[in-house]
Design an enzyme around this catalytic site. Sequence first.
Site, PDB file in Angstrom:
ATOM      1  N   PRO A  59       0.822  -1.208   0.000  1.00 28.77           N
ATOM      2  CA  PRO A  59       0.000   0.000   0.000  1.00 28.77           C
ATOM      3  C   PRO A  59       0.863   1.269   0.000  1.00 28.77           C
ATOM      4  CG  PRO A  59      -0.853  -1.599   1.575  1.00 28.77           C
ATOM      5  CD  PRO A  59       0.447  -2.154   1.072  1.00 28.77           C
TER       6      PRO A  59
ATOM      7  N   GLY B  95       2.039   1.765  -3.402  1.00 29.36           N
ATOM      8  CA  GLY B  95       0.822   1.988  -4.205  1.00 29.36           C
ATOM      9  C   GLY B  95       0.443   3.468  -4.232  1.00 29.36           C
TER      10      GLY B  95
ATOM     11  N   CYS C  69       0.327 -12.207  -0.253  1.00 34.82           N
ATOM     12  CA  CYS C  69      -0.538 -11.064   0.063  1.00 34.82           C
ATOM     13  C   CYS C  69      -1.856 -11.497   0.690  1.00 34.82           C
ATOM     14  CB  CYS C  69      -0.811 -10.260  -1.196  1.00 34.82           C
ATOM     15  SG  CYS C  69      -1.521 -11.242  -2.519  1.00 34.82           S
TER      16      CYS C  69
ATOM     17  N   GLU D  52      -2.913  -3.629  -7.011  1.00 38.60           N
ATOM     18  CA  GLU D  52      -3.101  -4.887  -6.274  1.00 38.60           C
ATOM     19  C   GLU D  52      -2.200  -4.797  -5.055  1.00 38.60           C
ATOM     20  OE1 GLU D  52      -5.169  -7.260  -6.795  1.00 38.60           O
ATOM     21  OE2 GLU D  52      -5.845  -6.994  -8.854  1.00 38.60           O
TER      22      GLU D  52
HETATM   23  P1  NAD Z   1       6.870  -3.096  -2.822  1.00 37.16           P
HETATM   24  O1  NAD Z   1       5.705  -2.179  -2.843  1.00 37.16           O
HETATM   25  O2  NAD Z   1       7.999  -2.769  -1.931  1.00 37.16           O
HETATM   26  O3  NAD Z   1       7.498  -3.228  -4.306  1.00 37.16           O
HETATM   27  C1  NAD Z   1       6.731  -3.569  -5.431  1.00 37.16           C
HETATM   28  C2  NAD Z   1       7.386  -3.015  -6.679  1.00 37.16           C
HETATM   29  O4  NAD Z   1       7.454  -1.593  -6.571  1.00 37.16           O
HETATM   30  C3  NAD Z   1       8.810  -3.496  -6.936  1.00 37.16           C
HETATM   31  O5  NAD Z   1       8.978  -3.753  -8.315  1.00 37.16           O
HETATM   32  C4  NAD Z   1       9.673  -2.327  -6.512  1.00 37.16           C
HETATM   33  O6  NAD Z   1      10.847  -2.194  -7.264  1.00 37.16           O
HETATM   34  C5  NAD Z   1       8.768  -1.138  -6.790  1.00 37.16           C
HETATM   35  N1  NAD Z   1       9.027  -0.028  -5.870  1.00 37.16           N
HETATM   36  C6  NAD Z   1       9.449  -0.100  -4.580  1.00 37.16           C
HETATM   37  N2  NAD Z   1       9.558   1.132  -4.044  1.00 37.16           N
HETATM   38  C7  NAD Z   1       9.183   1.998  -5.017  1.00 37.16           C
HETATM   39  C8  NAD Z   1       9.083   3.425  -5.076  1.00 37.16           C
HETATM   40  N3  NAD Z   1       9.398   4.192  -4.026  1.00 37.16           N
HETATM   41  N4  NAD Z   1       8.669   3.990  -6.231  1.00 37.16           N
HETATM   42  C9  NAD Z   1       8.342   3.224  -7.293  1.00 37.16           C
HETATM   43  N5  NAD Z   1       8.438   1.867  -7.296  1.00 37.16           N
HETATM   44  C10 NAD Z   1       8.842   1.267  -6.176  1.00 37.16           C
HETATM   45  O7  NAD Z   1       6.273  -4.534  -2.516  1.00 37.16           O
HETATM   46  P2  NAD Z   1       7.038  -5.913  -2.350  1.00 37.16           P
HETATM   47  O8  NAD Z   1       7.842  -5.878  -1.107  1.00 37.16           O
HETATM   48  O9  NAD Z   1       7.710  -6.274  -3.615  1.00 37.16           O
HETATM   49  O10 NAD Z   1       5.802  -6.912  -2.147  1.00 37.16           O
HETATM   50  C11 NAD Z   1       5.152  -7.055  -0.919  1.00 37.16           C
HETATM   51  C12 NAD Z   1       3.852  -6.289  -0.870  1.00 37.16           C
HETATM   52  O11 NAD Z   1       3.084  -6.562  -2.030  1.00 37.16           O
HETATM   53  C13 NAD Z   1       2.971  -6.721   0.290  1.00 37.16           C
HETATM   54  O12 NAD Z   1       2.338  -5.589   0.831  1.00 37.16           O
HETATM   55  C14 NAD Z   1       1.945  -7.653  -0.346  1.00 37.16           C
HETATM   56  O13 NAD Z   1       0.755  -7.775   0.362  1.00 37.16           O
HETATM   57  C15 NAD Z   1       1.768  -6.998  -1.678  1.00 37.16           C
HETATM   58  N6  NAD Z   1       1.299  -7.950  -2.679  1.00 37.16           N
HETATM   59  C16 NAD Z   1       0.046  -7.824  -3.182  1.00 37.16           C
HETATM   60  C17 NAD Z   1      -0.434  -8.743  -4.101  1.00 37.16           C
HETATM   61  C18 NAD Z   1      -1.811  -8.659  -4.678  1.00 37.16           C
HETATM   62  O14 NAD Z   1      -2.107  -9.381  -5.627  1.00 37.16           O
HETATM   63  N7  NAD Z   1      -2.693  -7.832  -4.162  1.00 37.16           N
HETATM   64  C19 NAD Z   1       0.393  -9.791  -4.509  1.00 37.16           C
HETATM   65  C20 NAD Z   1       1.673  -9.862  -3.985  1.00 37.16           C
HETATM   66  C21 NAD Z   1       2.123  -8.947  -3.072  1.00 37.16           C
END
Ligand code: NAD
Length: 470
Positions: A196, A199, A250, A216
């Site tokens: 989030p 996001g 997730c 997501e």
């Molecule tokens: P994250 O938000 O840290 O990273 C996701 C992506 O965003 C990565 O590719 C990363 O390089 C990029 N990113 C990270 N920081 C950024 C920034 N400041 N600006 C732009 N891009 C950036 O998430 P994560 O650690 O990779 O995954 C875990 C999270 O994802 C958990 O909260 C989990 O619940 C969620 N998740 C959701 C789903 C779903 O289908 N709803 C599925 C898997 C994971």
Amino acid sequence: MKDYKDNPYFQLFSAQKNNHFKVSQSTSKARKKKLSVLQKAIESTYREEIVDALQKDLGKPKVETELTEIYQIIAEIKFAKRNLNQWMKKQSVSTPMSMLGASSYYIHEAKGVCLIISPWNFPFNLTFGPLVSAIAAGNTVIIKPSEMTPHSSALMAKIVADIFDESEVALVEGEVEASTKLLELPFNHIFFTGSPKVGKIVMEAASKHLTSVTLELGGKSPTIIDKTANIDKAAKKIVWGKFLNAGQICICPDYILVDESVKSKFIKACKKWLDHYFSKNPKASNSYGRIVTDNHFERLNSYLKNAKQLNAIFEVGGKTDADSKYIEPTIISDIKPEAKLLEEEIFGPILPVLSYNALDEAIAYVNSKERPLALYIFSKNKANVNKIINNTKAGGTCINNSIIHYANHNLPFGGINNSGIGKSHGYYGFEAFSNKRAIVKQHTFGITELLFPPYTNLKEKLAKFTVKWF
Ligand code: NAD
């Protein structure tokens, strides 16, 4: 239009922009062919390399890779291929009498140049799954996978370069900086899977161009167990869903809310199923994964230390090993409300068990938190199940099981508010990457023309007649 010449991805973006009308006009046959090429790459050419990359990145057991990565992508591809003709058909709708002489329909047109940003926990599934929907809908796509799973990202880059022209589908590897630069560009849609927190960054960047987004996200998914539930079966399914991928899912049950009268029975049953799935020594089990990075290991370790400091009871587990990023499957009870485990999304193999005396308490607790991505209910009492569904909000729910709603492509998958915006999977994924374009075709004389200016007394009467009768 703003000058993006200094943006390192502008050239790639422009190549896709120049190509996107051609791609959006592709037939269902051409799109299915592309999906079949992707299918072959995942199912045969690169299958062993995928297993190997996930073993290196996440210590993921082969069976889990087959079921939670390869199978999910192939199922999404097959579903799209089976239904694409139908999805791409123009959809006729009725036309009101006041528009007599016209007919109406809408089409799903491709949004254009799309960006997919994916996380690390199911790197292949959560990158290629949305890609299937984007291709089915006729878009060009730039993908940015997670830097946390480097073997998987490098392999996905190789696969994409092998089977697609970069003016159609391209993959950009890199750290956060790469995402930030990509997010400056005026994409037509962004499909983001992640936390989030990020996001919100994505949505803010998208707002600069009024780019549509599918987010997501994650959060804390509660599991409510009432006293009528089959406790042994509940434990069997919860322990499976919680400790799959070492809890880095997730939609895994983040915490339990169990009726106080069946709490010890539930914890005992969980112990039994943990032993059954991973033996008395999970570290040696080839069915149990590892934590993705040292940072995430440290984060989870700090939750354990914090729970210990607050005198929580470790019912099972608690052991860790930094060198192998191993965290023992852990179940904790008697946790103080201020514990980190109850405040942050856990995203690891630690299961806090809270208890309640009246179902209303459990419902109130859930509603005191952000709206979850998933909410699980274990109960044999229909009234209780309905009460929970009617008095909470969640992206999705399983009754008497966990996780499996994800795998039905006839259902929309996604969150609500803090756990996400928009839906994916099957038709809903296709829809996310499409613009529903409304079309009205005038065939003959249109009755509306009678009301064009200059306005007269007769036209005023006609307007009133229209309001009253049509
Ligand atoms: P994250 O938000 O840290 O990273 C996701 C992506 O965003 C990565 O590719 C990363 O390089 C990029 N990113 C990270 N920081 C950024 C920034 N400041 N600006 C732009 N891009 C950036 O998430 P994560 O650690 O990779 O995954 C875990 C999270 O994802 C958990 O909260 C989990 O619940 C969620 N998740 C959701 C789903 C779903 O289908 N709803 C599925 C898997 C994971």
